[in-house]
Design a protein around this motif. Structure first.
Motif, short mmCIF file in Angstrom:
data_model
loop_
_atom_site.label_atom_id
_atom_site.label_comp_id
_atom_site.label_asym_id
_atom_site.label_seq_id
_atom_site.Cartn_x
_atom_site.Cartn_y
_atom_site.Cartn_z
N VAL A 168 0.83 -1.21 0.00
CA VAL A 168 0.00 0.00 0.00
C VAL A 168 0.87 1.26 0.00
O VAL A 168 0.62 2.20 -0.76
N VAL A 169 1.88 1.29 0.84
CA VAL A 169 2.77 2.46 0.91
C VAL A 169 3.49 2.65 -0.43
O VAL A 169 3.58 3.78 -0.95
N ALA A 170 4.00 1.56 -1.01
CA ALA A 170 4.68 1.64 -2.30
C ALA A 170 3.71 2.12 -3.38
O ALA A 170 4.08 2.93 -4.24
N GLY A 171 2.47 1.62 -3.34
CA GLY A 171 1.47 2.02 -4.33
C GLY A 171 1.13 3.49 -4.23
O GLY A 171 0.99 4.18 -5.25
N LEU A 172 0.98 4.01 -3.01
CA LEU A 172 0.71 5.44 -2.81
C LEU A 172 1.84 6.29 -3.37
O LEU A 172 1.62 7.25 -4.13
N ALA A 173 3.07 5.95 -2.97
CA ALA A 173 4.23 6.73 -3.42
C ALA A 173 4.41 6.64 -4.93
O ALA A 173 4.67 7.65 -5.60
N ALA A 174 4.27 5.43 -5.47
CA ALA A 174 4.44 5.25 -6.92
C ALA A 174 3.36 5.98 -7.70
O ALA A 174 3.64 6.56 -8.75
N GLY A 175 2.13 5.97 -7.19
CA GLY A 175 1.05 6.70 -7.85
C GLY A 175 1.34 8.18 -7.92
O GLY A 175 1.10 8.83 -8.95
N TRP A 176 1.88 8.74 -6.84
CA TRP A 176 2.21 10.17 -6.81
C TRP A 176 3.31 10.49 -7.83
O TRP A 176 3.19 11.42 -8.62
N VAL A 177 4.39 9.69 -7.79
CA VAL A 177 5.51 9.93 -8.70
C VAL A 177 5.08 9.76 -10.15
O VAL A 177 5.41 10.57 -11.02
N ASP A 178 4.31 8.71 -10.43
CA ASP A 178 3.84 8.47 -11.79
C ASP A 178 3.00 9.64 -12.30
O ASP A 178 3.10 10.03 -13.46
N ALA A 179 2.14 10.17 -11.43
CA ALA A 179 1.26 11.27 -11.84
C ALA A 179 2.04 12.53 -12.16
O ALA A 179 1.69 13.28 -13.07
N VAL A 180 3.11 12.78 -11.42
CA VAL A 180 3.88 14.00 -11.63
C VAL A 180 4.76 13.90 -12.88
O VAL A 180 4.74 14.77 -13.75
N VAL A 181 5.52 12.80 -12.97
CA VAL A 181 6.49 12.74 -14.06
C VAL A 181 6.77 11.33 -14.57
O VAL A 181 7.52 11.14 -15.52
N GLY A 182 6.16 10.29 -13.98
CA GLY A 182 6.46 8.93 -14.39
C GLY A 182 7.62 8.35 -13.60
O GLY A 182 8.35 9.07 -12.92
N GLY A 183 7.80 7.05 -13.68
CA GLY A 183 8.91 6.40 -12.97
C GLY A 183 8.50 5.78 -11.65
O GLY A 183 9.35 5.37 -10.87
N GLY A 184 7.19 5.69 -11.38
CA GLY A 184 6.73 5.10 -10.13
C GLY A 184 7.08 3.64 -9.98
O GLY A 184 7.17 3.13 -8.86
N GLY A 185 7.30 2.95 -11.10
CA GLY A 185 7.70 1.55 -11.04
C GLY A 185 9.01 1.34 -10.30
O GLY A 185 9.28 0.24 -9.80
N LEU A 186 9.82 2.39 -10.21
CA LEU A 186 11.08 2.33 -9.47
C LEU A 186 10.82 1.99 -8.01
O LEU A 186 11.62 1.33 -7.36
N LEU A 187 9.66 2.42 -7.47
CA LEU A 187 9.28 2.13 -6.10
C LEU A 187 8.39 0.90 -6.01
O LEU A 187 8.53 0.07 -5.10
N GLN A 188 7.47 0.77 -6.95
CA GLN A 188 6.41 -0.22 -6.84
C GLN A 188 6.86 -1.63 -7.16
O GLN A 188 6.54 -2.58 -6.43
N LEU A 189 7.62 -1.79 -8.24
CA LEU A 189 8.01 -3.14 -8.66
C LEU A 189 8.95 -3.81 -7.65
O LEU A 189 8.75 -4.99 -7.32
N PRO A 190 9.98 -3.12 -7.12
CA PRO A 190 10.82 -3.77 -6.09
C PRO A 190 10.02 -4.20 -4.86
O PRO A 190 10.29 -5.25 -4.27
N ALA A 191 9.01 -3.39 -4.48
CA ALA A 191 8.16 -3.77 -3.34
C ALA A 191 7.38 -5.03 -3.65
O ALA A 191 7.23 -5.93 -2.80
N MET A 192 6.88 -5.14 -4.89
CA MET A 192 6.13 -6.33 -5.29
C MET A 192 7.02 -7.57 -5.24
O MET A 192 6.57 -8.65 -4.85
N LEU A 193 8.26 -7.43 -5.62
CA LEU A 193 9.18 -8.57 -5.65
C LEU A 193 9.50 -9.09 -4.25
O LEU A 193 10.01 -10.21 -4.11
N LEU A 194 9.23 -8.28 -3.21
CA LEU A 194 9.47 -8.70 -1.83
C LEU A 194 8.30 -9.48 -1.24
O LEU A 194 8.41 -10.00 -0.13
N VAL A 195 7.18 -9.55 -1.97
CA VAL A 195 6.02 -10.30 -1.48
C VAL A 195 6.38 -11.78 -1.44
O VAL A 195 6.84 -12.34 -2.45
#
Length: 250
Positions: free
Chosen positions: A3-30
């Motif tokens: 959830v935290v990664a999704g919130l942060a990634a959504g914000w970054v993606d909306a401003v300029v893109g690149g939210g996957g930098l936060l979101q995908l590594p978090a997903m890989l830790l599941v």
């Protein structure tokens, strides 16, 4: 964590893109998730965030849909093709090329402080729309194939090649990014790679982050987006550089 990664990634993606930098590594830790499931579920969550920010940008910035929609159509096809290729090619092959491209983008943006402050279109008519379609297809293919920094590449291409201001470029990039996510999902969903429960949780967080990010970008304008862009691209360079060093050591 998701959830935290999704919130942060959504914000970054909306401003300029690149939210996957936060979101995908978090997903890989599941626990128990495979890389393909992480990539597919990441796309699932991102669809919600990019759709939300695209609607927000459209309501407040009114981007030219005559450019954005055809560009998105070509990007969708390109992303589907990239996802198909990604299933059979090692992504390590492409990382050095992407790293060089990101460094070049960062240097150009840093040395051109006036770039993207105002919209001054460099082309008109068919040439303008043809270049927009080409950008959509190429970056869409990249998003399906590899992914990190897709939104950032879209923004800088719209600024440097077509002549849009950062705010207008971000608005159009969000519409195109929705299409690239959908294109990749057209491949991942039939193959059963999406974890739907986790994807919906990620999507909800992404929507909130995307809404807040789009409001921030519209309120602060192109100069603010340029600064965030440089920070995100710098982080992407560090991430890809670290990945390449890790691959070489192995």
């Amino acid at each position: 964590m998701v959830v935290v990664a999704g919130l942060a990634a959504g914000w970054v993606d909306a401003v300029v893109g690149g939210g996957g930098l936060l979101q995908l590594p978090a997903m890989l830790l599941v626990p128990g998730i495979t890389p393909v499931q992480a990539l597919a579920t990441n796309k699932m969550g991102s669809v919600f965030g990019t759709s939300t920010s695209a609607v927000m940008y459209y309501r407040r910035v009114r981007p030219d849909l005559r450019t954005a929609l055809p560009m998105a159509g070509f990007a969708l096809v390109g992303s589907l093709g990239g996802a198909i290729v990604a299933a059979s090619l090692p992504q390590q092959v492409f990382k050095p090329v992407i790293l060089v491209a990101l460094i070049a983008v960062a240097v150009f943006t840093a040395l051109k402080p006036d770039a993207g402050q105002v919209t001054q279109l460099r082309h008109e008519g068919r040439r303008h729309h043809g270049l927009a379609a080409l950008i959509g297809a190429v970056i869409g293919f990249y998003d399906g194939l590899l992914g990190p920094g897709t939104g950032s590449f879209l923004v800088i291409a719209l600024v440097t090649v077509l002549g849009y201001a950062f705010l207008q470029a971000s608005a159009k990039a969000k519409i195109v990014n929705v299409a690239t996510n959908i294109g990749a999902l057209l491949f991942f969903v039939p193959h059963g790679s999406v974890l739907w429960g986790l994807g919906l949780i990620l999507g909800a967080a992404n929507m909130v982050g995307g809404y807040l990010g789009a409001r921030t970008a519209v309120a602060r304008g192109s100069r603010f987006i340029r600064v965030v862009f440089l920070v995100v691209v710098g982080l992407l360079v560090l991430k890809l550089g670290s990945d390449i060093l890790g691959d070489l050591r192995r």
